[in-house]
Write a protein that holds these residues in place. Structure first.
Motif, short mmCIF file in Angstrom:
data_model
loop_
_atom_site.label_atom_id
_atom_site.label_comp_id
_atom_site.label_asym_id
_atom_site.label_seq_id
_atom_site.Cartn_x
_atom_site.Cartn_y
_atom_site.Cartn_z
N GLY A 12 56.49 39.12 6.71
CA GLY A 12 55.22 39.64 6.25
C GLY A 12 54.44 40.34 7.35
N PHE A 13 54.64 39.91 8.60
CA PHE A 13 53.96 40.57 9.72
C PHE A 13 54.46 42.00 9.91
CE2 PHE A 13 52.61 36.29 10.98
CZ PHE A 13 51.32 36.54 11.39
N VAL A 14 55.72 42.26 9.54
CA VAL A 14 56.22 43.63 9.59
C VAL A 14 55.47 44.49 8.58
CG1 VAL A 14 58.24 45.11 9.31
CG2 VAL A 14 58.50 42.84 10.33
N GLN A 15 55.31 43.97 7.36
CA GLN A 15 54.54 44.68 6.35
C GLN A 15 53.10 44.90 6.80
OE1 GLN A 15 56.51 46.23 4.19
NE2 GLN A 15 55.78 45.30 2.30
N MET A 16 52.53 43.88 7.43
CA MET A 16 51.15 43.99 7.91
C MET A 16 51.02 45.10 8.94
SD MET A 16 48.82 41.14 9.90
CE MET A 16 48.90 39.97 8.56
N ALA A 17 51.97 45.15 9.88
CA ALA A 17 51.94 46.17 10.92
C ALA A 17 52.15 47.56 10.35
CB ALA A 17 53.01 45.85 11.97
N LEU A 18 53.07 47.67 9.40
CA LEU A 18 53.34 48.96 8.77
C LEU A 18 52.09 49.47 8.06
CD1 LEU A 18 56.61 49.83 6.90
CD2 LEU A 18 54.41 50.54 5.97
N GLY A 19 51.44 48.61 7.31
CA GLY A 19 50.23 49.02 6.60
C GLY A 19 49.10 49.41 7.55
N LEU A 49 50.59 40.63 0.25
CA LEU A 49 49.24 40.20 0.62
C LEU A 49 49.00 40.43 2.11
CD1 LEU A 49 48.77 36.88 -1.41
CD2 LEU A 49 47.48 39.01 -1.70
N MET A 50 50.00 40.16 2.90
CA MET A 50 49.86 40.37 4.35
C MET A 50 49.74 41.84 4.68
SD MET A 50 52.44 37.45 5.87
CE MET A 50 52.00 37.78 7.59
N GLY A 65 46.54 43.55 6.38
CA GLY A 65 46.63 44.40 7.57
C GLY A 65 45.91 45.72 7.37
N ILE A 66 46.06 46.31 6.18
CA ILE A 66 45.38 47.57 5.88
C ILE A 66 43.86 47.37 5.90
CG2 ILE A 66 44.95 49.26 4.06
CD1 ILE A 66 47.88 48.94 3.24
N ALA A 67 43.39 46.35 5.18
CA ALA A 67 41.95 46.10 5.08
C ALA A 67 41.35 45.75 6.44
CB ALA A 67 41.69 44.99 4.07
N MET A 68 42.05 44.89 7.18
CA MET A 68 41.55 44.48 8.49
C MET A 68 41.47 45.68 9.44
SD MET A 68 43.15 41.68 11.15
CE MET A 68 44.65 42.66 11.36
#
Length: 425
Positions: free
Chosen positions: A11-18, A146-147, A151-154
């Motif tokens: 999920g952290f990969v998805q967070m970073a990508l976003g 969700l992650m 990441g996008i929102a943060m």
């Protein structure tokens, strides 16, 4: 099979990508249109280019299916994405001095962005689909998305606070920092996770086109591809025009409009979380119903946003945008759950190819939708006030969401609850 801890790691990969992508589709887009006074069609074409490049998604998925070892594609893709995003920010400093040179840098940058998202995103989803226990796939999809939205929102929220008062040098520093942190986070998250997992397989000698034809011949995969294209066209039409709308019609600063994007994605997060709890946790409702509610709610929110334009700066744009994000999140997480379930349904060893096909459909729709929205705004602004020009496009987007609702009602089985769409349950 992946443990819950390993699922969160992915999920952290998805967070970073976003986190990287949101800068290219919101902040950089707004600077081009408002601060640099460039036509909205220009960032529309550039974002359309990076989505067009993602037509390579089936290739990335097929290659990772054929040889396994998806980790290398994930890390390499994130490096390409980070390089492209930084180059795109650098181009904004060049445009005032040389439009041609700035455009050249931008084209190269957005090509790298498209290649990076395609390689990293498709390979990560294929790894998740092939190494997650069937009982955990729906929850894994919800967690990782969700992650990503978090990441996008943060990122949008933090950048919105840091970028005012805006200067080109400050923008470059912020984008560079986000890219470095995102690439490093992704590498740490995925490193070593693939060892001893069934995703590492012997090479498949099947040619790419033959593998793709096998997937397209599957009725479920084909119908879902068409639905993804239609719904995602609606989903992405506002992506390139919402922040310029906030700046031109409501007087938002770059920081305020970036924060608006963060608030929208905060709404997406809440919508996804709601469906995750209700459908996956409490097992309430069918996938078809959640998709339809999300599409209908998105159409209503877009109509509200269009109606606020004539009111001007005093209008409550922020709550309306959060409502749009909430229903967008409902629709998206229901569609994602179906995608995860269908990835393993059909010809064996084609999970990555299916994910790539749906990713390509999403990319085409995103590029087409974003470009269509931006082009229509440019044309309408010639004859209409800004509020009416943007409002008309938002209403068209709402109509497409209604069409997506009708298609979901036709192709999705109302008798299947969300929880039972997971293979093996």
């Amino acid at each position: 099979m992946l443990s819950w801890f390993q699922i969160v790691r992915l999920g952290f990969v998805q967070m970073a990508l976003g986190a990287i992508v949101v800068l290219t589709t919101s902040t950089l887009n707004r600077v081009m249109v408002v601060e640099l006074s460039l036509p909205a069609i220009l960032p529309g074409l550039l974002v359309g280019l990076h989505y067009g490049i993602q037509l390579t998604r089936p290739h990335w998925g097929f290659y990772s299916d054929a040889g396994g070892h998806r980790t290398r594609w994930i890390i390499g893709g994130m490096i390409a994405l980070g390089t492209g995003a930084f180059s795109a920010a650098l181009a904004l400093l060049v445009f005032p001095h040389s439009f041609a040179f700035g455009l050249t840098i931008s084209v190269i940058a957005y090509t790298f962005i498209g290649l990076g998202v395609g390689a990293a995103g498709t390979s990560m989803l294929a790894l998740l689909a092939t190494t997650t226990h069937p009982d955990r796939r729906a929850a894994a999809a919800t967690i990782t998305w969700l992650m990503m939205i978090f990441g996008i929102a943060m990122t949008a929220g933090i950048v919105g606070q840091l970028i005012d008062p805006y200067t080109p040098a400050l923008l470059l520093k912020i984008v560079a920092s986000v890219c470095v942190i995102a690439v490093a986070t992704s590498a740490l998250a995925v490193l070593g996770i693939e060892r001893k997992l069934v995703a590492v397989r012997e090479t498949d000698p099947t040619p790419f086109m033959e593998g793709l034809k096998e997937v397209w011949a599957e009725r479920k995969a084909r119908n879902f591809t068409i639905f993804v294209f239609l719904s995602m066209t609606a989903y992405f039409m506002q992506e390139l025009i919402l922040e310029p709308y906030a700046g031109l019609v409501f007087g938002y600063t770059p920081g305020q409009s970036t924060s608006l994007s963060g608030a929208q994605n905060g709404g997406v997060f809440l919508g996804m979380l709601t469906v995750g709890i209700m459908a996956t946790g409490l097992k309430i409702g069918a996938l078809r119903n959640w998709v339809m509610v999300g599409c209908l709610g998105s159409a209503a929110a877009l109509s509200l946003i269009a109606g606020l334009g004539p009111v001007g700066p005093s209008a409550p744009l922020l709550p309306a945008v959060v409502i749009l994000g909430f229903f967008n999140g409902m629709f998206a997480v229901a569609a994602i759950g179906s995608m995860m379930a269908l990835a393993g349904d059909g010809v064996e060893r084609r999970e990555g190819t299916r994910m790539g096909l749906w990713g390509a459909a999403q990319a085409i729709a995103a590029g087409f939708g974003g470009l269509l929205g931006a082009a229509c705004v440019d044309v309408l602004r010639v004859r209409l006030p800004d509020s009416q020009a943007f409002g008309t496009v938002f209403l068209v987007e709402a109509a497409i969401f209604l069409a997506a609702t009708a298609m979901a009602a036709k192709i999705m089985d109302r008798k299947i609850p969300t929880s039972t769409l997971v293979p093996g349950e």
